[in-house]
Design an enzyme around this catalytic site. Structure first.
Site, PDB file in Angstrom:
ATOM      1  N   GLY A 262      -1.394   8.579  -6.895  1.00 22.64           N
ATOM      2  CA  GLY A 262      -1.925   7.860  -5.748  1.00 22.64           C
ATOM      3  C   GLY A 262      -0.819   7.224  -4.936  1.00 22.64           C
ATOM      4  N   GLY A 264       1.224   4.123  -3.029  1.00 24.44           N
ATOM      5  CA  GLY A 264       1.505   2.711  -3.282  1.00 24.44           C
ATOM      6  C   GLY A 264       2.703   2.506  -4.171  1.00 24.44           C
ATOM      7  N   VAL A 266       3.122   1.046  -7.143  1.00 28.78           N
ATOM      8  CA  VAL A 266       3.027   1.338  -8.567  1.00 28.78           C
ATOM      9  C   VAL A 266       3.166   2.836  -8.802  1.00 28.78           C
ATOM     10  CG1 VAL A 266       1.578   1.202 -10.619  1.00 28.78           C
ATOM     11  CG2 VAL A 266       1.616  -0.701  -9.010  1.00 28.78           C
ATOM     12  N   GLU A 287      -2.025  14.469  -3.095  1.00 30.42           N
ATOM     13  CA  GLU A 287      -2.515  14.203  -1.739  1.00 30.42           C
ATOM     14  C   GLU A 287      -1.386  13.849  -0.786  1.00 30.42           C
ATOM     15  OE1 GLU A 287      -6.345  11.585  -2.532  1.00 30.42           O
ATOM     16  OE2 GLU A 287      -4.630  11.059  -3.786  1.00 30.42           O
ATOM     17  N   ASN A 377      -9.341  -0.903   0.130  1.00 26.75           N
ATOM     18  CA  ASN A 377      -8.991   0.262   0.948  1.00 26.75           C
ATOM     19  C   ASN A 377     -10.045   1.361   0.871  1.00 26.75           C
ATOM     20  OD1 ASN A 377      -6.566  -1.054   1.533  1.00 26.75           O
ATOM     21  ND2 ASN A 377      -5.544  -0.125  -0.218  1.00 26.75           N
ATOM     22  N   GLY A 381      -8.735   9.632  -2.836  1.00 27.13           N
ATOM     23  CA  GLY A 381      -8.871  10.866  -3.605  1.00 27.13           C
ATOM     24  C   GLY A 381      -8.871  10.656  -5.097  1.00 27.13           C
TER      25      GLY A 381
END
Length: 496
Positions: A262, A264, A266, A287, A377, A381
């Protein structure tokens, strides 16, 4: 203009953003390019916001994912947005959504195009698509994302193009454009490995639908890249240790399986951690290509990466644009109904690594709603990958706000990913392997391995009393399940 518009009949469509904004009408459904700030509308939508301050109108706005350059904020402040989907990251828009002023449809990113093609959302009146150039056949060279642009181009009644001359035309070849058939006539999507190209390099479009072309030289909004801190480094190290154990057990090789992560800090830190690991010849089916993706490519660890957008810092952006000839052989950008396709994710055996806001003692994950009610947010996905991956991993810190907020709780007040779709949980305290465990076993494993020391005793006490007082397959004390969240709202701390 002749260099970027290679079909002469379209030259008279060139106009300004202000003129293009006049084409919009009240209650229109608008599709725009843009996926996590990349390849989004940088001129027309801001111009529409300015127009709406004088001539009020409202639209439903559909994108690939989030937009950059505060565009959502500008549209929100001008009261343009009636409904927004499927993802956002803007603080101003988020506030309006949580106040009920803007309707927000939080969707799995793989589903938006399917709903548009199925006619469930309504006809797309206008599509705004950022391109690097228009080819002789009228087809479009996308820029740094594909998102839902292929579907918007196919279905919109009218198309407005933003030709971004800051993107070199040599970006052609980075994209793999494939439009699946509509149901019930859908065929096999032949992606059998991240690097297998199945489509064309440009987006086909009917030139007669192009009603305006606007030139711009504005770069994408840069991603916010945070330097890995103590907690994110610890999460990365625990995850690396888990993968090493999987290799020792013979369930994975040192090449692992295609990775997804994902967006971000982290996720970026976790991926960066692979650079110093013993894993090699890695691939990615994800993604978003972040800074860490290109660091791994440059280090030789990552052989190929497929996604739907490039969302990177300003420094990394320039490096990518200056070295497209090198990276073209290492990356592909696809429509998000391919990058997030459940069937392809399962076929490739993707290892999915996504971020949670919090999770509970049985492994249910909340990734979207603060205190169960206020959207952050969106699911993005993560659900596409969590449900269909070979390994579904969720990461987050064990506690935050000077340890006043535990991210491991008795029961999450909002569930995005239920316990059946979660295999591995990782915090800065350790990891919990939940595969094959019953709920009572999961609870003990999660508390022992993932909870912050300040909360372990309280979590174990809750679990033990729930088993004694209420019993059941998944013991809970309903009168206490959300008291941690209530206490935090009232006092600013989950501690009793």
């Amino acid at each position: 203009m002749n260099n970027r518009i290679k079909i002469s009949q379209l030259l008279d469509k060139v106009t300004t953003g202000e003129e293009a904004a006049k084409l919009f009408k009240d209650k229109m459904i608008v599709g725009t390019s843009g996926f996590t700030k990349a390849g989004d509308s940088k001129v027309v939508l801001p111009a529409l916001a300015e127009r709406a301050k004088k001539e009020p109108l409202k639209i439903t706005l559909i994108s690939g994912a989030s937009l950059g350059h505060d565009t959502d904020a500008k549209l929100t402040e001008a009261k343009v947005l009636h409904k927004r989907m499927p993802f956002q990251v803007d603080k101003t828009l988020r506030t309006a959504i949580n106040k009920g002023e803007v309707l927000f449809t939080d969707q799995h990113l793989s589903e938006t195009a399917e709903l548009v093609h199925g006619g469930y959302i309504g006809d797309i009146d206008i599509a705004i698509i950022e391109v690097a150039a228009i080819e002789e056949d009228g087809s479009l060279i996308p820029t740094t994302s594909v998102g839902n642009s292929v579907s918007f181009a196919a279905l919109a009644k009218q198309i407005i193009l933003e030709v971004n001359i800051s993107i070199p035309e040599s970006i052609k070849g980075v994209h793999d454009i494939f439009l699946p058939e509509n149901y019930p006539h859908r065929n096999y999507i032949p992606v059998i490995a991240p690097g297998v190209r199945v489509g064309r390099t440009t987006i086909p479009v009917d030139p007669e639908k192009i009603v305006a072309i606007v030139f711009t030289d504005i770069q994408d909004s840069p991603a916010d890249i945070a330097v890995p801190d103590e907690k994110t480094i610890a999460i990365s190290q625990h995850l690396t240790r888990f993968f090493e154990e999987e290799v020792k057990a013979g369930r994975l090789t040192d090449r692992l399986l295609p990775l997804q992560a994902g967006i971000g800090k982290v996720a970026n830190a976790v991926l960066t951690g692979f650079k110093d690991s013993n894993f090699y010849d890695l691939t990615m089916y994800s993604e978003v290509l972040q800074d860490s993706t290109f660091e791994l490519i440059d280090s030789g660890k990552l052989q190929f990466a497929s996604a739907s957008s490039i969302t990177v810092s300003k420094e990394c952006y320039q490096k990518v644009m200056d070295n497209l000839d090198t990276y073209r052989e290492k990356i592909l950008l696809r429509p998000q109904n391919l990058s997030n396709s459940p069937g392809i994710i399962r076929r490739l055996g993707v290892i999915a690594i996504n971020t949670a806001l919090e999770f509970d003692i049985y492994g249910n994950v909340n990734s979207t709603h603060v205190s169960g009610t206020h959207i952050m947010n969106g699911i993005g996905g993560s659900g596409d990958f969590a449900r269909n991956s070979y390994l579904s991993v969720f990461v987050c810190q064990a506690a935050s706000k000077s340890n006043r907020l535990s991210h491991v709780v008795p029961m999450v007040p909002h569930v995005d990913h239920n316990e059946h779709d979660v295999d591995i949980l990782v915090t800065d305290q350790g990891y919990a392997d939940l595969r094959g465990l019953a709920p009572r076993e999961r609870a003990v494993t999660i508390i022992e391995n993932c909870a912050h020391p300040d909360y372990k005793e309280a979590l174990l006490d809750y679990f033990n009393r729930a088993g004694e007082v209420r019993g059941g397959q998944t013991p809970h004390i309903l009168s206490e399940a959300f008291t941690w969240h209530i206490r935090y709202l009232e006092t600013g701390s989950m501690k009793s």
